[in-house]
Write an enzyme that holds these catalytic residues in place. Structure first.
Site, PDB file in Angstrom:
ATOM      1  N   PHE A  29       0.854  -1.130   0.053  1.00 17.60           N
ATOM      2  CA  PHE A  29       0.059   0.044   0.093  1.00 17.60           C
ATOM      3  C   PHE A  29       0.903   1.418  -0.038  1.00 17.60           C
ATOM      4  CE2 PHE A  29      -2.161   3.208   3.166  1.00 17.60           C
ATOM      5  CZ  PHE A  29      -2.706   3.732   2.135  1.00 17.60           C
ATOM      6  N   ASP A  74      12.799 -11.734  -1.237  1.00 15.83           N
ATOM      7  CA  ASP A  74      12.394 -11.741   0.234  1.00 15.83           C
ATOM      8  C   ASP A  74      13.637 -11.077   0.995  1.00 15.83           C
ATOM      9  OD1 ASP A  74      11.890 -12.578   2.718  1.00 15.83           O
ATOM     10  OD2 ASP A  74      10.490 -14.003   2.145  1.00 15.83           O
ATOM     11  N   TYR A 161       4.862  -8.244  15.476  1.00 11.25           N
ATOM     12  CA  TYR A 161       5.191  -7.116  14.751  1.00 11.25           C
ATOM     13  C   TYR A 161       5.816  -5.952  15.594  1.00 11.25           C
ATOM     14  CZ  TYR A 161       3.527  -3.190  11.928  1.00 11.25           C
ATOM     15  OH  TYR A 161       3.404  -1.958  10.894  1.00 11.25           O
ATOM     16  N   LYS A 165       9.557  -4.623  15.238  1.00 11.49           N
ATOM     17  CA  LYS A 165       9.891  -3.308  14.789  1.00 11.49           C
ATOM     18  C   LYS A 165      10.676  -2.605  15.604  1.00 11.49           C
ATOM     19  CE  LYS A 165       7.208  -2.790  10.900  1.00 11.49           C
ATOM     20  NZ  LYS A 165       7.946  -2.054   9.615  1.00 11.49           N
ATOM     21  N   TYR A 175      23.717   0.446  13.895  1.00 15.30           N
ATOM     22  CA  TYR A 175      24.562   0.551  12.684  1.00 15.30           C
ATOM     23  C   TYR A 175      25.008   1.959  12.793  1.00 15.30           C
ATOM     24  CZ  TYR A 175      24.228  -3.866  10.665  1.00 15.30           C
ATOM     25  OH  TYR A 175      24.275  -5.273  10.161  1.00 15.30           O
ATOM     26  N   THR A 191      -2.350   4.750   8.832  1.00 20.37           N
ATOM     27  CA  THR A 191      -2.442   5.639   7.427  1.00 20.37           C
ATOM     28  C   THR A 191      -3.274   4.779   6.640  1.00 20.37           C
ATOM     29  OG1 THR A 191      -0.147   6.347   7.714  1.00 20.37           O
ATOM     30  CG2 THR A 191      -0.969   6.340   5.519  1.00 20.37           C
TER      31      THR A 191
HETATM   32  P1  NAD Z   1       1.478  -3.637   3.131  1.00 20.14           P
HETATM   33  O1  NAD Z   1       1.167  -4.927   3.659  1.00 20.14           O
HETATM   34  O2  NAD Z   1       0.387  -3.183   2.286  1.00 20.14           O
HETATM   35  O3  NAD Z   1       2.902  -3.697   2.536  1.00 20.14           O
HETATM   36  C1  NAD Z   1       4.182  -4.415   2.990  1.00 20.14           C
HETATM   37  C2  NAD Z   1       4.799  -4.636   1.605  1.00 20.14           C
HETATM   38  O4  NAD Z   1       5.897  -5.632   1.961  1.00 20.14           O
HETATM   39  C3  NAD Z   1       3.871  -5.679   0.700  1.00 20.14           C
HETATM   40  O5  NAD Z   1       4.026  -5.104  -0.536  1.00 20.14           O
HETATM   41  C4  NAD Z   1       4.924  -7.178   1.114  1.00 20.14           C
HETATM   42  O6  NAD Z   1       4.341  -8.155   0.047  1.00 20.14           O
HETATM   43  C5  NAD Z   1       5.991  -6.885   1.371  1.00 20.14           C
HETATM   44  N1  NAD Z   1       6.745  -7.674   2.174  1.00 20.14           N
HETATM   45  C6  NAD Z   1       6.146  -8.352   3.344  1.00 20.14           C
HETATM   46  N2  NAD Z   1       7.362  -9.164   3.638  1.00 20.14           N
HETATM   47  C7  NAD Z   1       8.386  -9.172   2.679  1.00 20.14           C
HETATM   48  C8  NAD Z   1       9.529  -9.789   2.748  1.00 20.14           C
HETATM   49  N3  NAD Z   1       9.965 -10.737   3.561  1.00 20.14           N
HETATM   50  N4  NAD Z   1      10.268  -9.639   1.704  1.00 20.14           N
HETATM   51  C9  NAD Z   1      10.152  -8.722   0.690  1.00 20.14           C
HETATM   52  N5  NAD Z   1       8.864  -7.964   0.661  1.00 20.14           N
HETATM   53  C10 NAD Z   1       7.988  -8.122   1.897  1.00 20.14           C
HETATM   54  O7  NAD Z   1       1.712  -2.644   4.304  1.00 20.14           O
HETATM   55  P2  NAD Z   1       1.902  -0.850   4.177  1.00 20.14           P
HETATM   56  O8  NAD Z   1       0.607  -0.257   5.028  1.00 20.14           O
HETATM   57  O9  NAD Z   1       2.037  -0.496   2.895  1.00 20.14           O
HETATM   58  O10 NAD Z   1       3.172  -0.803   5.497  1.00 20.14           O
HETATM   59  C11 NAD Z   1       4.348  -0.427   4.658  1.00 20.14           C
HETATM   60  C12 NAD Z   1       5.328  -0.394   5.688  1.00 20.14           C
HETATM   61  O11 NAD Z   1       4.859   0.750   6.828  1.00 20.14           O
HETATM   62  C13 NAD Z   1       5.675  -1.512   6.560  1.00 20.14           C
HETATM   63  O12 NAD Z   1       6.921  -1.552   7.107  1.00 20.14           O
HETATM   64  C14 NAD Z   1       4.566  -1.058   8.102  1.00 20.14           C
HETATM   65  O13 NAD Z   1       5.042  -1.720   8.972  1.00 20.14           O
HETATM   66  C15 NAD Z   1       4.970   0.391   8.109  1.00 20.14           C
HETATM   67  N6  NAD Z   1       3.592   0.914   8.691  1.00 20.14           N
HETATM   68  C16 NAD Z   1       2.582   1.271   8.120  1.00 20.14           C
HETATM   69  C17 NAD Z   1       1.296   1.594   8.579  1.00 20.14           C
HETATM   70  C18 NAD Z   1       0.147   1.937   7.940  1.00 20.14           C
HETATM   71  O14 NAD Z   1      -0.787   2.427   8.312  1.00 20.14           O
HETATM   72  N7  NAD Z   1      -0.083   1.652   6.534  1.00 20.14           N
HETATM   73  C19 NAD Z   1       1.294   2.119   9.931  1.00 20.14           C
HETATM   74  C20 NAD Z   1       2.577   1.793  10.808  1.00 20.14           C
HETATM   75  C21 NAD Z   1       3.881   1.273   9.832  1.00 20.14           C
END
Ligand code: NAD
Ligand code: UDP
Length: 338
Positions: A29, A74, A161, A165, A175, A191
């Site tokens: 997303f 991955d 999770y 994180k 690092y 979001t």
């Molecule tokens: P999402 O699940 O839509 O996107 C995550 C993406 O990571 C996906 O495309 C998935 O296929 C990929 N992915 C997962 N594991 C993987 C791996 N081992 N190797 C390669 N790709 C992998 O989630 P999002 O909402 O787009 O969130 C993106 C980031 O932002 C995440 O790290 C999430 O923790 C962080 N985040 C998002 C929100 C939110 O509200 N959207 C809130 C807090 C944190």
């Protein structure tokens, strides 16, 4: 013949600002919005994803672009690419998804961070970590400031999770201290926006889909728990702004919209905007579901001049329009199949 609107490679080379950018989780997303914005800004983007929660369709519109490249990889495995900066977003973010395979979630958060940090160290490039408000757990101070260490259950269903994180943030700082690596950490609060999967499982998409289909709107618990929802464009603005800030700005910085709402009032607002006939039903509240959540964004405002611009009503209206088109497409696909 219609001229190709994309800049030629010569134009790109002449732009001193053009950078090679790696986005892990770029088919998700937030990642897909970020990739599109970086391409629009003239950069070369390598999008890495294992398509666990992301979809190729999310970046299909970028596939023909000469500055866009998609890699099926991955992040729990080392990666060898040459780039100028890294956004590390790979990780499922919806509780429904990250709890499906908690060990893989934890590996993605921790091994993914190590592998991307090693790559950044090798290349000597800046790396941004998409952290989360979940590192505060069920917070005991409100609103949450970056100085708060959190209240996290280490052995609950959300821990894969939250703790993953938290560990990633520790790794980023180690690092930074040990290798003087330039790092940026953002703590993203809830979001939402167009581009979310209909089966994402998070509250905004669930409620909108339920409202549009006239199905019961499932509020978990009594709906008094609160969240603060940020529109996706604001979040992506903030990420890009932080990445281009001076190396002295490392974060962690809270990124979110401080406009706090209860989940029940969110359900009511979605019913009103969609004009839905759906009833609101109350079901079991998940274990460790945080009671309150609102970011204090004073640090982001002071250090990089960022604050969200899109209010909830406008953001929801745009998101609902996106889902209206999607639900109509799903209906017509069913009619064609029948
Ligand atoms: P999402 O699940 O839509 O996107 C995550 C993406 O990571 C996906 O495309 C998935 O296929 C990929 N992915 C997962 N594991 C993987 C791996 N081992 N190797 C390669 N790709 C992998 O989630 P999002 O909402 O787009 O969130 C993106 C980031 O932002 C995440 O790290 C999430 O923790 C962080 N985040 C998002 C929100 C939110 O509200 N959207 C809130 C807090 C944190
Ligand atoms: N929630 C809900 N109904 C749903 C999905 C979620 O009431 O269909 C609630 C959930 O219990 C939480 C809030 O909405 O209190 C936000 O949930 P989400 O999964 O979007 O994100 P979280 O902030 O919990 O990671």
């Amino acid at each position: 013949m219609t001229p190709d609107p994309r800049p030629s490679p010569t134009t790109i080379k002449s732009c001193s600002e053009t950078r090679r950018v790696l986005v892990t989780g770029g088919a998700g997303f937030l990642g897909s919005h970020l990739c599109a914005r970086l391409i629009d800004a003239g950069h070369r983007v390598t999008c890495v994803d294992n398509f666990s929660t992301g979809r190729r369709a999310a970046v299909a519109h970028l596939m023909d672009h000469r500055r866009f490249e998609l890699m099926d990889h991955d992040v729990t495995n080392p990666l060898n690419v040459v780039v100028d900066e890294i956004y590390n977003l790979a990780c499922p973010a919806s509780p429904a998804h990250y709890q499906l395979d908690p060990i893989q979630t934890l590996k993605t958060a921790v091994l993914g961070a190590i592998n991307m940090l090693e790559l950044a160290r090798l290349l000597r490039v800046k790396i941004l970590q998409a952290s989360t408000s979940e590192i505060y757990g069920d917070p005991q101070i409100h609103p949450q400031t970056e100085g708060y260490w959190g209240n996290v259950n280490p052995v609950g269903p959300r821990s894969c999770y939250n703790e993953g994180k938290r560990c990633a943030e520790t790794l980023f700082y180690d690092y930074h201290r040990q290798y003087a690596l330039p790092i940026k950490i953002i703590r993203i609060f809830n979001t939402y926006g167009p581009g979310m999967r209909p089966d994402d499982g998070r509250v905004v998409s669930n409620f909108i889909i339920q409202a549009l289909k006239g199905e019961p709107i499932t509020v978990f618990g009594d709906g008094t728990q609160t969240r603060s929802f940020c529109y996706v464009d604001d979040m992506v603005d903030g990420m890009i702004r932080l990445m281009s800030s001076s190396d002295s700005v490392t974060g962690p910085l809270n990124f979110g919209n401080p406009d706090e709402v209860s989940i029940l009032s969110l359900a009511r607002e979605i019913v009103t905007i969609t004009g839905s006939t759906s009833e609101i039903v109350f079901t079991r509240k998940p274990i460790d579901d945080p009671t309150l959540r609102r970011p204090d964004i004073a640090a982001a405002r002071d250090q990089i001049g960022w604050q969200p611009a899109v209010g909830m009503e406008e953001g929801l209206t745009r998101t609902i329009s996106y889902f209206v088109t999607m639900v109509a497409g799903m209906r017509s696909a069913r009619v064609t199949e029948a």
